[in-house]
Every structure is written in structure tokens, then in C-alpha cells.
Design an enzyme around this catalytic site. Sequence first.
Site, PDB file in Angstrom:
ATOM      1  N   SER A  95      55.160  19.584  68.061  1.00  0.00           N
ATOM      2  CA  SER A  95      55.536  18.324  69.226  1.00  0.00           C
ATOM      3  C   SER A  95      54.726  19.283  70.107  1.00  0.00           C
ATOM      4  O   SER A  95      53.796  17.843  70.536  1.00  0.00           O
ATOM      5  CB  SER A  95      56.902  19.024  69.535  1.00  0.00           C
ATOM      6  OG  SER A  95      57.323  19.732  70.177  1.00  0.00           O
ATOM      7  N   ARG A 114      64.199  18.783  51.516  1.00  0.00           N
ATOM      8  CA  ARG A 114      63.240  18.201  51.405  1.00  0.00           C
ATOM      9  C   ARG A 114      62.738  18.522  52.577  1.00  0.00           C
ATOM     10  O   ARG A 114      63.317  18.923  53.747  1.00  0.00           O
ATOM     11  CB  ARG A 114      63.061  17.042  51.565  1.00  0.00           C
ATOM     12  CG  ARG A 114      63.732  16.796  49.987  1.00  0.00           C
ATOM     13  CD  ARG A 114      62.738  17.026  48.752  1.00  0.00           C
ATOM     14  NE  ARG A 114      63.151  16.619  47.753  1.00  0.00           N
ATOM     15  CZ  ARG A 114      63.795  17.642  47.129  1.00  0.00           C
ATOM     16  NH1 ARG A 114      63.935  17.996  47.059  1.00  0.00           N
ATOM     17  NH2 ARG A 114      63.982  16.835  45.505  1.00  0.00           N
ATOM     18  N   HIS A 161      62.816  29.555  58.972  1.00  0.00           N
ATOM     19  CA  HIS A 161      62.951  28.947  60.172  1.00  0.00           C
ATOM     20  C   HIS A 161      64.582  28.257  60.192  1.00  0.00           C
ATOM     21  O   HIS A 161      64.798  27.497  61.420  1.00  0.00           O
ATOM     22  CB  HIS A 161      62.386  28.106  60.673  1.00  0.00           C
ATOM     23  CG  HIS A 161      61.124  28.592  60.660  1.00  0.00           C
ATOM     24  ND1 HIS A 161      60.176  28.001  59.727  1.00  0.00           N
ATOM     25  CD2 HIS A 161      60.453  29.492  61.436  1.00  0.00           C
ATOM     26  CE1 HIS A 161      58.453  28.738  60.016  1.00  0.00           C
ATOM     27  NE2 HIS A 161      59.562  29.196  60.759  1.00  0.00           N
ATOM     28  N   HIS A 193      63.235  22.235  68.594  1.00  0.00           N
ATOM     29  CA  HIS A 193      62.514  21.012  69.392  1.00  0.00           C
ATOM     30  C   HIS A 193      62.315  21.444  71.097  1.00  0.00           C
ATOM     31  O   HIS A 193      61.744  21.307  71.771  1.00  0.00           O
ATOM     32  CB  HIS A 193      63.104  20.000  69.067  1.00  0.00           C
ATOM     33  CG  HIS A 193      61.754  18.870  69.729  1.00  0.00           C
ATOM     34  ND1 HIS A 193      61.182  18.313  69.094  1.00  0.00           N
ATOM     35  CD2 HIS A 193      62.802  17.890  70.349  1.00  0.00           C
ATOM     36  CE1 HIS A 193      60.172  17.360  70.252  1.00  0.00           C
ATOM     37  NE2 HIS A 193      61.724  16.702  71.044  1.00  0.00           N
ATOM     38  N   ILE A 206      63.270  23.930  72.793  1.00  0.00           N
ATOM     39  CA  ILE A 206      62.325  25.557  73.350  1.00  0.00           C
ATOM     40  C   ILE A 206      61.023  24.562  73.225  1.00  0.00           C
ATOM     41  O   ILE A 206      60.819  25.132  73.961  1.00  0.00           O
ATOM     42  CB  ILE A 206      63.045  26.189  72.171  1.00  0.00           C
ATOM     43  CG1 ILE A 206      64.630  26.633  72.032  1.00  0.00           C
ATOM     44  CG2 ILE A 206      61.988  27.716  72.745  1.00  0.00           C
ATOM     45  CD1 ILE A 206      64.579  28.003  71.229  1.00  0.00           C
ATOM     46  N   ALA A 264      65.184  13.800  67.127  1.00  0.00           N
ATOM     47  CA  ALA A 264      64.834  15.135  68.132  1.00  0.00           C
ATOM     48  C   ALA A 264      63.762  14.115  68.866  1.00  0.00           C
ATOM     49  O   ALA A 264      63.626  14.109  70.103  1.00  0.00           O
ATOM     50  CB  ALA A 264      64.757  15.888  67.327  1.00  0.00           C
TER      51      ALA A 264
END
Lengths: 583, 583
Positions: free
Chosen positions: B451, B549, B217, B407, B409, B563
Amino acid sequence: MTRLFNDPAAFADEALEGFTAAHRRWVRPVTGGVVRATATPAGQVAVVIGGGSGHYPAFSGLVGRGLAHGAAVGNVFASPSARQIHSVATAAHVGGGVLLMYGNYAGDVLHFGQAAERLAADGIEARTFAVADDISSAGPEESAKRRGIAGDLPVFKAAAAAAEQGLPLEEVLRVAERAGARTRSFGIAFSGCTLPGADHPLFTVPAARMAVGLGIHGEPGIGEEALPTADEAARLLVETLLKELPEDVADPAGQRAAVILNGLGSVKYEELFVVYRRVAALLGDAGVEIVDPEVGELVTSFDMAGISLTLTWLDDRLEELWRAPADTPAYRKGALDAAEPDLDRAPVTAAAQDTAVPAAPVVPAASDASRRAAGTVLAALDAVARVVDAHADELGRIDAVAGDGDHGIGMRRGSTAAHWAAADAHGLGAGAGTVLTRAADAWADKAGGTSGALWGTILRSLGTALGDREAPDAARVAEGVTEASAAVRQLGGAEVGDKTMVDVLVPFADALAAATGEGLPLADAWDRAATTATAAAAGTADLLPRRGRARPHAEKSLGTPDAGAHSLALITRAVHGALLDHH
Amino acid sequence: MTRLFNDPAAFADEALEGFTAAHRRWVRPVTGGVVRATATPAGQVAVVIGGGSGHYPAFSGLVGRGLAHGAAVGNVFASPSARQIHSVATAAHVGGGVLLMYGNYAGDVLHFGQAAERLAADGIEARTFAVADDISSAGPEESAKRRGIAGDLPVFKAAAAAAEQGLPLEEVLRVAERAGARTRSFGIAFSGCTLPGADHPLFTVPAARMAVGLGIHGEPGIGEEALPTADEAARLLVETLLKELPEDVADPAGQRAAVILNGLGSVKYEELFVVYRRVAALLGDAGVEIVDPEVGELVTSFDMAGISLTLTWLDDRLEELWRAPADTPAYRKGALDAAEPDLDRAPVTAAAQDTAVPAAPVVPAASDASRRAAGTVLAALDAVARVVDAHADELGRIDAVAGDGDHGIGMRRGSTAAHWAAADAHGLGAGAGTVLTRAADAWADKAGGTSGALWGTILRSLGTALGDREAPDAARVAEGVTEASAAVRQLGGAEVGDKTMVDVLVPFADALAAATGEGLPLADAWDRAATTATAAAAGTADLLPRRGRARPHAEKSLGTPDAGAHSLALITRAVHGALLDHH
């Protein structure tokens, strides 16, 4: 773009090597491609498919039980040579004859046709069938000129499943013809692939636009439109295909169809599913029953962004064949018994994986005079390789106007291989004739495609005319060129005026014959003929553009000469330099 | 880039619909994903996998005999919600318990963990296993923090084959653990994908460069190097993996390994084969025997250009499971008997294909006071959706510094869905508590990801505290926020100082409790607490960048706040506005 490669010239061979290493359960390598690693009952018709590299799973990925018995694997986007196809077909043959199947491209038609002739000469019954499913590449009245795209799969599969049932060769061919006549595809594209080692894509489509009907090598399409939504794309594909039903289908309602929604490389699975959702709904609205749909990457063009929809209109017989099981590296379907390894065949050795054509270690006896002439031939082939190398990009650009833009790449591969093979033969003491025929085989093998077949024929005709015994004089050379001219016309099916290399080769041969008939020395006669050739090449450039037809070398933009004609003119000029040096 | 879609917000649902339409032989749709269409013997352990959309064939393409019993399918690059997973697992369960398997990402860990709890509450035994094969995402000493990539396949397959053999749940889990401990992957990337409807790629890699160890991603990698040749790429992948053998493997020589060379989308098959050719040779040189290699696209990231190599070090047991047959839409292997349709299950109806969560048509009885308070809640959720929408791009950019950039989206999807669900419930006459719990479920379902789980928990905690009977006063709201804060700490496993949203939520809750304790009206108390929250969010920005990481939300570039912390602070401020308006 293609990013991971070593020597671009070795890409196709290395890919084939990696492919066979990963799929030993299904395939074993032979010279020119792969055949099944599993046993085939004696007497079964062998279905041998093939085409250029860069379209995986077409063609090697479709070899295995229920599908092809072997695949001849050409260079990137280039037909395999007749020798490769002959080699694979010979290895795949188990006594029932061979059906050679391929997409309908000029190079493939030439090489598979030649291979069928060689198989027949060996006593192996062989038939050919070219898949021509892309309805955007020619109108219904010229359907035999259409290109083959993802419709390859259902047509190959129908014939192979019929072979698996034990049908004789003529019946298997009938099945292929029936499946071919009932298979139609239509595609859209958003961006082209960049071949290994190339610095720009084969073609581009403006951002937020799509090319309609564009071919998988960048052959011209039939239009350009705004980027559609997924539903709009589905509607375009379905409605276009429903407009051209097979002759014996009056109404789609109540029909059954095999459906393939094919991704060409960069349109990924979830996008294909979103489009398929609407495709299925629209076909359902039209009353079409979908049988065993395939949604995925079945015929690709590296990472080209595009999709195509294929419908094969099924009758009971074709449905049975479509539903039949298959077990190949890239296409598996239904339940098959556990496979039997093909124990009768020679075990796979490391050497057997080398798909390169080994140089014959000995050459026929030759006269001293012919050996000396072979030195001139070698110098001429060196000059040919150099001029092609220097002009390869230009040739590609010219070819891209109407064709797939690979003329320069193929000519470079072919002329380089021809020069090496000639040097090997010369080093072994070969005469002029053998040096030329060795060069001819190497050119055809390594270049593939249409130009490979034609240049192989030119050099072989010349070599046969010159032989290994006599010192070739100017008249004999002119005679050889005339024979080459006749052979190319026959093989390519083109005549003067068709705007192909024939437009250059025929006047060149005539001028050379006339000049040598006047008693001019070879170099002077060649000089005059080369000037004629250059003028003739320019004359192939006067055609208006005709897009949307699969007629390579017969369609040009105004002012751009035919690529094959242009390269022939360049070569005649370069050879003159070599003749002067060796005068 | 992703080109073919309709409404980007509907992309994942429409892709799933098209996928199931094309693969009815293998799968049938259920709320939240798909389960096998074929019969499973009663008492067999059900292996239920899942994850975000955009990774096909992961995850829905791996459902079928010999592999998963079901797959929960999240939104694009977002974990499925606990409710989706619970629904799929319930449908897949045949009496033997459920093993939930997924890649090791925070959102998946949260949602699958919640689903396991709900299953247990239903009396269905459930275990979880997160695949963590990507060795570039954390060092050996932190291997439990590693991300899951293409190693998903061999680990899923080992467990599923063990389930197919009839082993009990604890034994199947042991197999998963053993396969997971012996599976390692390492990848390189050249370009990122552009999600449906987005106008720029998730990440970019400079031309002629490669990112080493970058996540699928776009999660940070461990370095950037010059674009390698295919052979150099093969050497990097093999040598890196041979440096970290499983604990019980001392020397690769004499070992057997399942090998997967995975393409992420745009590195096509022939390139993969060229690389595999060298991978096989290097592993052979190291004395490793390759068992049933796979070379192709098994876990993708739309059309991301990249590859990864996975090795599963086999013992006799794992080899037997790796070689076992499987028959799924995208992965088929070996010989299976003809499939039996799952006749015991309900027939597939069009309605069953709708994976959206239907609004419950009735709401619990509520007092008039609670209904009035529900109006304020609805206004607050409207303000939340608006502020998130206005800042979504900014939130994505902040998240992209250390995470996968989604985040914004996810928050937009979640807050919008929450507002709609709240409006529906409010329209039906629901009280404040029900409006909040309906909003909580919608947020978690539609946003997915970390989230989504955390905000679902926040709203549910608040809703439970407020209830539908009493008029919520300031003290009760503060109490609900405190409970939400505790629930988020427990669910996320984070404490103050870890640079996550907890760094904002805890001081916000404390400040709100203190201010209401002083007797301030709710709007004033909230105002003071929101100021505290904004300051706390800024405090999450003081960490030096730590790349390489897999610790989302715990690594930041200097000056960029977390965020999740930033969006929480924005939301507290926006809610204050709604409270003032409804004062």
C-alpha cells in the site's frame, strides 16, 4: 510452551541426539554429554561445563575450540549426574587435568563435586568452579550463594581461553575465579516456560507486570512491578548493576566491560536491540567502554519471556581472553585456523550416540539368602516408584513454593529408573546389596538434580551395608539407614533444623535403630519409624516465607512442608507396605 | 507477545539503532539500513537484501563478508521503501553492479523493482531476484507466486558467495536463479506474534492444533491438524518436501542437500533438535546426504510459534557456495582471515545513524495560486490521515481475512507521515505539486509494503500533474487522477476485475473525468466520483474464499471487500469533505 516432543521422559536424550547430529563438525557424543570433535593439544587443561537441558546454547552449544572441551548434559532443568560428568571429563581429558564449571545450583554443586572426587580417585587432577553471577538471588554479603545465569558464558570463556593458551590447571582456576568475581547479572521476567509434557507453566507473572530478579527456573525474585518501556527496563538493569561494582572497582567511569544482553527465549531479537540501544547509551553516560557486546539468546529457559544484563568488568588480561576467538555450535567469534578433526579418538558410531547408561550384563555372586532379600528390596523399590508417581504433581507444587517446582518430576524419573535397574539386576540373580547399588546409580543418573544425588547416596549406603552375602536382618537394615543418614548430612551440608529432608531422615534412622534395638521385627520397627518420619516432615513447615534467596529447601511458605522431607516421609510409609507383604 | 518497546511507531528504527550499536565490527548504518563495515574489493558485485523488520536475523543480521553487502530495513513487517533500498544499494555499490534480493511479497517486489530502476537511472547496473521457496503458498504450476521464507538464507548465500568469488553481475544472478529453483520450504505454526503496541496477536491457532503452511505474517495456510509429536512433525515436513523435487532431480536417493530447520521464535532449540533428530533420520532413509545443516532461528516472526524445513538440492557448484565461509552478526561459518575495516568510507557519525528521512530544508519556487491550492491539498491530506486513523482497526480486520492484517497499520503510518511532510512543505511555501510529491515520498517511506508503494505512486502522479506554477483546475485534477490510475495498474500489475484497489481507482478516475468534462465544479465532480468508488469497493466483496494461495488482494471471504479497495473508497469520500470546506 513446549509443543514438539515425543515421550517427555526421553526429551533431553532426543534433543542431545538431534543436537549432535546437526553439529558433528564441532562435537561428538560420549556417555553423559559431548566433547569436542576437534583435536586438542596434549597437556591442555580440559574445561568441562554442564548443567540441565532446556538452557541451550548452554551447555552443549558452547563446546568447541576457544570454549569448553566437553559438556555434561543433564535431564530437563536437572543437573547431570556425577557419573555423566565423570564420563564426559574422562573423554575430554588430554593430560592437563580438568576444570569443571557450572552454574551455582545445589544439584550441580553436589554432582560436579562428586565427579571431581571420582576423577581424583582415577588419578586425573580436577578442580571445580561454580558461576554465581545473579545478584538478585542473594545479597553481596552472601554472594557465594548466588545462582548462575548468563554470566556462565564470560566466565567459562575466560577460563577456556586461558586453557587454550596452555596455562596449568591452577592458573586456569585463578582466571575463572577472577572472571567470576568481576561478573554480575540482573534479570527481569514476564512469563514462564511449560516443560515438555507438563500442562501448566512453571510460573506465571500477571499480565502487564514483570517479576524482578526471578530465576531462570522460576526461583523467587525480589519484587514485582508494572511492565516497563524498553528504556525503563534498560535503566533498571544498568542502574542495578552499577550499584554493585566488584571490590577492586571504585568508579565505573573509565572501566571497560564485556556486556551481554540475554534473551531467555520469547523476548525476541528486535526487542533486545531496542533495549540494548538504551543500555549502551546509559553505560556510555557512566563512562563505561563496552567491549564486544553480545545481544541474543545465550542462556535460555525454553520459551520463558525475560531478559538479563550481564557485565564482566575487564582488566587487560580478562579483555584479552574475552576477545579471543572461539568456534562452537552456538558461539563463534573471530578468526581461527581451519579445524583439525580429532583423529586420535574412536570414530563416532551409532551406538556411541546412545547416552543411556547400559545395564551391566553380569552381577557379582550372591548368597541365596541375599537373593531372597533382593526380592523384598525390589518390591520396596516398586512401592517407592508407585508412591512417587502418585504424588509427583503434589511434590512439584510444594517445591514450587520456594524452589523450581521440579522435585516431583525428578523423583518420578529417579524412582522409576531405580526400579527398572533393580529389576534388571534381580533378574540376573543379584543380591540385595547389588540390587540397591544398581538402583542407586540409576536414580542419580536419571533424576539428576539435588534429589537424585541424595537418593543415590541413600540407596548406595544401604546397599553397601546390606552386601550380597548375608541375609540382612533388622539391625543391619537400621545400621544401613543410619549410614545413609550420615552420608546425606555430609553430602548436602545440612543438619537437623535446616528444614530439609535431613529433618526427617535423622529421626527416622534414630527411631528405626531404637525399635530394632528393642528387638522388634523389621516391619514393626519400620512402621514405628515411618510414623516418626511423617511427624518430622510436618515439622519442616513452620518457617515463614523468605523470598529472594537461593537456598532451595531452606525456605518455605507457612504451612507447606519441605518437598524433600515430605517425599521421604511418603516413601518410608510406602516401603512399610512392601515389607509387610514380604514378611 | 512483544513486550519491550517505547513508542511503537519508533520500534523498527530503535531496533536498528540498537542492532548497529551492538555490531559495529560488521555493519555501519546508512540511510535506510546497513552496509558492511568491512572492506569489499572494488568491482565486486554488491548483494543487497532487505525486507520488513521483525524477522531477525533476516535481514540486517545477514550482512557481512561471505553474505550480503547491505540490507534495507523496512518498518515492522513492511517492505523498505524504494528510496531506502536505493540509498543502501548506493552505499554498498563498489563498481560491480548490484543484485537486489528479497522474499517474494508484493510490497517488496514493488519497492525493490522501483529501486532497481532508480539505480539504473543513476548509471548503476542492478538486477532483482525474489526468493519464492514456500511451497504451501502456491502450487508447482504457480511457483513464481510463492512467498519467500527461510529459503532466503541459502539463496542469498549462494549469490553472495559467487559475488565474493568475483563473478560478474549476470553470473551472480544466474547463481541466484539456480539456487532459488532448487530451494523449497514447508512450515507449520502453533501461534502468532503480537506486534509492538498491538493488543491482540496477528492470528491464533486453536490449542492442541497446528496450522499447516501458514505464512510468517499469518497469511492463510492450507489446513489445520491436531498437534503432532515431534516425530510426526518431522515426517510431515520431510515427506511434503520430498514430494516436490526440482525439475532436474528425479530421485532423492544419492542427492545432497543443504538443510535448514528454522524456528520462528518460540519453538526453542531443544524442540528443534528433537525434530531434527527425526528429520535427519528420514532424509537418511531416503538416501539424501545432508550438507552443513542449520538448526536454529534464521528467519523469525517475533515470537511466533512455528517451524519450517528448507531443502536446497545441491550440485557441486551450489555445495561449494553453501560451504563457503561467512562472517555476519548472526551467521558465521568456517575460517576467514581477520577482517579489514572499510577505511575508505566515511566514519560513522551519530547523525548517520538516524535512519529517518530528513525533510529537505528548501522547496522549489511556486506561484501564489499553487500555494493557495497547496492549502487545499494539505487539508485533504489531513482528512485522509484522520479517516484512515479512525478506520485502521477495521482495515486490519478486513485485510486479515486473506492477507497479513497489517493494511490498517501501514495506511495509518503512511497517511500520518504524508500529512506531516505536506505540512512541512506547505510551511516552507511549497506549491501544490511539491506538497504532494513530498507527501508521496513520506507515505512510501514510512508505510512500506504494497500500500505504501501504491499510495506513493498515486500522490506522486497527482503532484506531477498539478505542478507548482498554475492553479489546478478541475480538469487538471481529473487528469492527475487518471495518470495515477494508469501508474497504479502498471506498478501493481492488476486490472479491473482482479478484486484490488484498481477495481475502485479506475471507475473513480473515469467518473471524475466524465463529471469534470460535463463542466461540474471540482467538489461536485469529486462527490459523484466518490459515490462511484464506494459502490465499486463493495463489488470487490463477491468472491468466495480461496485459502492457501499467496495472492494478497485477490482472495476474499464472501461479503468482505478488498482492504485496499475499501480504504481507497473511504479516502475519496473524506477528501470530498476537505474540498467542500475549501471551496
